[in-house]
Design an enzyme around this catalytic site. Structure first.
Site, mmCIF file in Angstrom:
data_model
loop_
_atom_site.group_PDB
_atom_site.id
_atom_site.type_symbol
_atom_site.label_atom_id
_atom_site.label_comp_id
_atom_site.label_asym_id
_atom_site.label_seq_id
_atom_site.Cartn_x
_atom_site.Cartn_y
_atom_site.Cartn_z
ATOM 1 N N SER A 35 0.823 -1.216 0.000
ATOM 2 C CA SER A 35 0.000 0.000 0.000
ATOM 3 C C SER A 35 0.852 1.259 0.000
ATOM 4 C CB SER A 35 -0.895 0.051 1.249
ATOM 5 O OG SER A 35 -1.726 -1.059 1.291
ATOM 6 N N HIS A 66 -3.862 -0.264 -5.331
ATOM 7 C CA HIS A 66 -2.990 -1.319 -5.857
ATOM 8 C C HIS A 66 -3.126 -1.369 -7.376
ATOM 9 C CE1 HIS A 66 -2.054 -3.300 -1.978
ATOM 10 N NE2 HIS A 66 -3.240 -2.873 -1.623
ATOM 11 N N HIS A 88 -4.642 -10.403 -2.781
ATOM 12 C CA HIS A 88 -4.723 -10.815 -1.385
ATOM 13 C C HIS A 88 -5.687 -12.000 -1.239
ATOM 14 C CE1 HIS A 88 -3.539 -6.572 -1.442
ATOM 15 N NE2 HIS A 88 -2.899 -6.822 -0.315
ATOM 16 N N TYR A 90 -7.947 -12.230 0.935
ATOM 17 C CA TYR A 90 -9.301 -11.766 1.286
ATOM 18 C C TYR A 90 -10.129 -11.375 0.071
ATOM 19 C CZ TYR A 90 -7.166 -7.107 0.997
ATOM 20 O OH TYR A 90 -6.500 -5.985 0.576
ATOM 21 N N GLU A 91 -9.472 -11.258 -1.088
ATOM 22 C CA GLU A 91 -10.239 -10.990 -2.308
ATOM 23 C C GLU A 91 -10.828 -12.277 -2.872
ATOM 24 O OE1 GLU A 91 -8.238 -8.035 -5.081
ATOM 25 O OE2 GLU A 91 -6.616 -8.532 -3.709
ATOM 26 N N ALA A 118 1.726 -2.447 4.646
ATOM 27 C CA ALA A 118 1.194 -1.544 5.668
ATOM 28 C C ALA A 118 0.689 -2.430 6.794
ATOM 29 C CB ALA A 118 0.055 -0.715 5.089
ATOM 30 N N MET A 216 -2.539 -8.037 6.429
ATOM 31 C CA MET A 216 -3.303 -9.033 5.667
ATOM 32 C C MET A 216 -2.532 -9.518 4.443
ATOM 33 S SD MET A 216 -6.920 -7.016 5.696
ATOM 34 C CE MET A 216 -7.407 -6.030 7.122
ATOM 35 N N SER A 217 -1.222 -9.468 4.501
ATOM 36 C CA SER A 217 -0.440 -9.888 3.330
ATOM 37 C C SER A 217 0.854 -10.544 3.781
ATOM 38 C CB SER A 217 -0.139 -8.671 2.446
ATOM 39 O OG SER A 217 0.742 -7.787 3.111
ATOM 40 N N ASN A 240 -1.063 2.640 11.608
ATOM 41 C CA ASN A 240 -2.053 2.906 12.660
ATOM 42 C C ASN A 240 -1.728 2.054 13.875
ATOM 43 O OD1 ASN A 240 -3.140 0.799 10.530
ATOM 44 N ND2 ASN A 240 -4.004 0.228 12.512
ATOM 45 N N HIS A 252 -9.478 2.217 5.752
ATOM 46 C CA HIS A 252 -8.483 2.068 4.682
ATOM 47 C C HIS A 252 -7.897 3.418 4.259
ATOM 48 C CE1 HIS A 252 -6.445 -0.001 1.480
ATOM 49 N NE2 HIS A 252 -7.105 0.616 0.517
HETATM 50 N N1 HPA Z 1 -4.782 -4.553 10.694
HETATM 51 C C1 HPA Z 1 -4.664 -5.303 9.579
HETATM 52 N N2 HPA Z 1 -4.121 -4.859 8.469
HETATM 53 C C2 HPA Z 1 -3.666 -3.593 8.452
HETATM 54 C C3 HPA Z 1 -3.751 -2.758 9.576
HETATM 55 C C4 HPA Z 1 -4.346 -3.258 10.765
HETATM 56 O O1 HPA Z 1 -4.479 -2.579 11.794
HETATM 57 N N3 HPA Z 1 -3.199 -1.552 9.221
HETATM 58 C C5 HPA Z 1 -2.780 -1.688 7.938
HETATM 59 N N4 HPA Z 1 -3.065 -2.922 7.456
#
Ligand code: HPA
Length: 278
Positions: A35, A66, A88, A90-91, A118, A216-217, A240, A252
């Site tokens: 990201s 992306h 990913h 999740y897609e 990220a 998630m990657s 974050n 996001h």
């Molecule tokens: N959780 C999962 N995936 C993420 C996060 C998170 O807090 N921040 C960026 N990708």
């Protein structure tokens, strides 16, 4: 009888044929740009950019932020292949599709992988905006790209995962960051299926399990890279505080905004690492 499914090696050969229509470059380093970092591929020199749609076997991501190009060229004088965008789990993509692009870059000749993402920060030592060198990972996706018949031509059935991330590469990254005048952190990356962000209880669980950052990657790609014998540098941008540790809810846009703010530092670090790989 139904025809046997094409092996991963057969799939890779077809994809490599498609790449070779555009360039005969042999990359040394494979870059997986997460990201906010996709644009780094635009700065690659002597660039050949191949849309995933022109490479048999490559899947497209539909997630905002992306793009979908395989870029070959040189960065800091180093021959690189870069995935501008990735798919990913999740897609809804199967694990072998998630790692296909990475496998392709290794099949084309890369022996070193730099993978970025990220992530949410869990460890007390992590602040929003930090860059974290990944020391180890927790694959909590419930998936593994090596499930099924092993492709002996790619790697062994049972893969040693004692050193998923390369200490020497982390050292180079730390040296590079120091020369640039900023610090980097270290930690364990927990990779989850997504697409929901975690609950505060899940974050407490991950903390107990030893996770410092969550995303998630990455974890499946690292498995595929180790299977093929490549060494890996992983870098997380902490966008974050993980759920329940910060004040706000997660979205996001926030992740993308922070990734954008950190981008310059991230790119300069990538450059510093690449220069040390010349
Ligand atoms: N959780 C999962 N995936 C993420 C996060 C998170 O807090 N921040 C960026 N990708």
């Amino acid at each position: 009888m139904t025809a046997p499914e094409a092996s991963q090696l057969d799939r890779l050969k077809l994809a490599a044929e498609d790449v070779r229509k555009h360039t005969d470059r042999v990359p040394k380093v494979a870059l997986v740009l997460g990201s906010g970092l996709g644009a780094y591929a635009d700065s690659v020199e002597e660039k050949v950019s191949i849309p995933y749609t022109e490479i048999r076997g490559m899947s497209m991501s539909k997630v905002e932020g992306h793009a979908g190009n395989l870029v070959l060229g040189t960065a800091e004088g180093v021959s690189v292949a870069a995935m501008q965008g990735r798919v990913h789990l999740y897609e809804g993509h199967p694990a072998e599709d998630v790692v296909f692009g990475l496998r392709l870059m290794l099949h084309l000749g890369a022996k070193t992988v730099i993978i970025t993402n990220a992530a949410g920060g869990i460890g007390d030592h992590l602040e929003v905006g930090d860059l974290m060198l990944i020391e180890d990972q927790l694959n909590l996706t419930g998936r593994n790209p090596l499930v099924g018949v092993n492709e002996d031509a790619l790697g062994p059935r049972f893969v040693d995962m004692t050193t998923p991330f390369d200490e020497e590469l982390r050292g180079l990254a730390e040296e590079g960051a120091k020369a640039l005048g900023f610090g980097v952190k270290r930690g364990v990356y927990a990779g989850l299926l997504g697409p929901t962000y975690e609950t505060p209880a899940e974050i407490r669980m991950l903390k107990t399990l030893g996770g410092d950052a969550v995303g998630m990657s990455t974890v499946l790609e690292v498995v595929a890279a180790r299977h093929m014998g490549a060494r890996v540098l992983g870098i997380s941008c902490i966008t974050n505080k993980a759920a329940g540790l910060g004040h706000e809810t997660l979205d996001h846009e926030e992740v993308q905004e922070v990734a954008k703010q950190v981008r310059e530092r991230f790119v300069s670090l990538l450059g510093a690492v690449l220069r040390r790989l010349l």
